[in-house]
Design an enzyme around this catalytic site. Structure first.
Site, PDB file in Angstrom:
ATOM      1  N   ILE A   1     -10.901  -2.033  10.229  1.00 34.99           N
ATOM      2  CA  ILE A   1     -11.673  -0.945  10.822  1.00 34.99           C
ATOM      3  C   ILE A   1     -10.908   0.360  10.633  1.00 34.99           C
ATOM      4  O   ILE A   1      -9.715   0.436  10.974  1.00 34.99           O
ATOM      5  CB  ILE A   1     -11.867  -1.179  12.342  1.00 34.99           C
ATOM      6  CG1 ILE A   1     -12.474  -2.562  12.585  1.00 34.99           C
ATOM      7  CG2 ILE A   1     -12.738  -0.085  12.954  1.00 34.99           C
ATOM      8  CD1 ILE A   1     -12.397  -3.008  14.044  1.00 34.99           C
ATOM      9  N   CYS A   2     -11.579   1.360  10.113  1.00 29.37           N
ATOM     10  CA  CYS A   2     -10.936   2.658   9.958  1.00 29.37           C
ATOM     11  C   CYS A   2     -11.230   3.496  11.193  1.00 29.37           C
ATOM     12  O   CYS A   2     -12.297   4.094  11.314  1.00 29.37           O
ATOM     13  CB  CYS A   2     -11.471   3.345   8.693  1.00 29.37           C
ATOM     14  SG  CYS A   2     -10.772   4.984   8.469  1.00 29.37           S
ATOM     15  N   LEU A   3     -10.320   3.444  12.146  1.00 30.24           N
ATOM     16  CA  LEU A   3     -10.515   4.155  13.411  1.00 30.24           C
ATOM     17  C   LEU A   3      -9.139   4.655  13.858  1.00 30.24           C
ATOM     18  O   LEU A   3      -8.219   3.858  14.053  1.00 30.24           O
ATOM     19  CB  LEU A   3     -11.120   3.194  14.447  1.00 30.24           C
ATOM     20  CG  LEU A   3     -11.420   3.755  15.832  1.00 30.24           C
ATOM     21  CD1 LEU A   3     -12.491   4.840  15.765  1.00 30.24           C
ATOM     22  CD2 LEU A   3     -11.877   2.640  16.774  1.00 30.24           C
TER      23      LEU A   3
END
Lengths: 161, 278
Positions: A98-100
């Site tokens: 997840i790109c967070l």
């Protein structure tokens, strides 16, 4: 089945252990809406079921998040990934990464599993279309050998989605 | 009269003692400290270091002697109060031991980071206080229960007496009797409440540790944190406030005395909150 990428599997420190017990008991009394913790006896690795919020692209879909805690949690962020199949989303790779920003550079020890879950759900909810990140194939290929997303040098996507 | 030369020699002996201690050669360390004390008896560290060796060997009488001596020399040594507290608890001098640990905790707050021992002191104090609570609350609960039974019996007796005096059965009499029993239940439930472990209110817990405060400090943004946790965050994660993300300089943290008092008052009433996690 491939084994999931895992951070250093060192046992939790006493501080981490105390804090996770507190978080777990708080979760049991007051779980974030849309999430269900699948009970195991492993304090260091939680599997959490998430259901897409009503009225969003992911309504009624359920996915599993895997949250693994490092030895020095909460001074280090937990490793959070979707267990594939991951939801189709511009910031979620097909391997579940997840790109967070809060999971990496913007982590703060005042955040909790619960607040991270809420951020992930809100990221899902605000998505305008179901699609993979444009660099999905390249990224996933680079992650072979079970690399942790925490080793990725993230270049965060815009905040609009 | 201790000359500069003898105190230098005593210092060297202390260093010897320290290196023996690190190698866990406690007997040899005790000998070195004893010689240092003979040369220069007014240095509290010699006494507390020797006390620590005695502690490692579980020689509690000697721990107590050395700590008392150190406290005579300097009244605000948290290490001396800490070890004295442990020694007293070992000898089941409960009240005196807890008092020493509390003193150690008070003195240890804000101590220089290298010798910071608040968590260790807290753990010992919490163990002792929780054990006391278990005993006292079990006794209290037993007393309440027997009092409740007595009250119920008295009400039932009264009811039987009333029934024998009136010929007819009355619904009114019956319902007022059950009402009274219910009210009695409620009164006793209320009385038992303070001894029922629940959640410590959030405002008495650190946002990082999620535990009740031991040594609360307030950040420039006005958020209160556990001192050890916020310092670790500033060292390892970044120089920002974990909640507001405002920049923080570690020197800008100040003790939050009001919260410290609030925690003390809460623990006084709810000693079950001393329970430790793992």
């Amino acid at each position: 089945m491939t084994s999931s990428p895992s951070p250093s599997r060192k046992a939790l420190s006493k501080i981490a252990c105390n804090r996770l017990q507190k978080e777990l008991s708080e979760w049991q009394v007051n779980p974030p809406t849309g999430f269900k913790h699948k009970v195991t006896d492993n304090l260091q690795k939680w599997i959490i079921e998430v259901t897409g919020a009503p009225g969003t692209l992911y309504a009624n879909e359920t996915y599993n998040l895997q949250v693994e805690f490092p030895q020095h949690y909460p001074m280090e962020s937990p490793q959070v990934i979707f267990v594939p199949p991951a939801p189709l989303h511009p910031h979620i790779y097909s391997n579940g990464h997840i790109c967070l920003d809060i999971l990496y550079d913007s982590w703060s020890p005042a955040m909790t599993v619960s607040s991270v879950c809420i951020s992930i759900l809100s990221m899902l909810s605000s998505s305008p279309e179901k699609q993979r990140p444009t660099d999905n194939d390249r990224y996933v290929k680079n992650c072979k050998n079970g690399r942790s997303p925490k080793e990725t040098r993230w270049w965060f996507h815009d905040d609009k989605v | 009269m201790v000359t500069a030369a003898t105190s230098a020699m005593a210092e060297r002996l202390k260093e010897d003692g320290n290196s023996c201690f690190k190698k866990e050669r406690f007997g040899a360390a005790i000998d070195a400290y004893t010689e240092a004390i003979a040369l220069s008896p007014k240095v509290p560290a010699y006494w507390t270091n020797r006390a620590l060796c005695h502690m490692k060997r579980k020689d509690w009488t000697r721990v107590e002697e050395d700590c008392r001596k150190a406290i005579q020399l300097v009244h605000n040594s948290f290490k001396a109060h800490y070890m004295l507290g442990l020694a007293l608890l070992q000898r089941e001098q409960y009240t005196a031991g807890v008092k020493e640990l509390q003193r150690a905790l008070d003195l240890g707050r804000g101590a220089d980071p290298t010798g910071y021992m608040v968590e260790e002191i807290w753990e010992e104090l919490a163990k002792a206080k929780y054990m006391e609570w278990e005993l006292v609350s079990a006794k209290r609960s037993w007393e309440l229960n027997s009092l409740k039974e007595t009250c119920e019996a008295a009400l039932n007796q009264q009811r039987a007496l009333d029934m024998s005096q009136t010929e007819e059965y009355s619904d009114e009499g019956y319902s007022s009797h059950t009402e009274r029993l219910k009210a009695l239940d409620l009164v006793f439930e209320k009385a038992a409440e303070e001894d029922k472990p629940t959640e410590v209110p959030d405002y008495l817990c650190c946002n990082i540790t999620l535990e009740i405060f031991r040594d609360p400090v307030v950040s420039p943004s006005g958020v209160t944190y556990e001192r050890a946790a916020i310092l670790e965050h500033l060292n390892k994660v970044g120089k920002f406030d974990p909640l507001t993300r405002e920049k923080i300089d570690p020197s800008k943290l100040v003790p939050n005395l009001a919260i410290k008092e609030a925690v003390a008052a809460y623990l006084e009433k709810h000693a079950w909150a001393y329970k430790m996690g793992c």
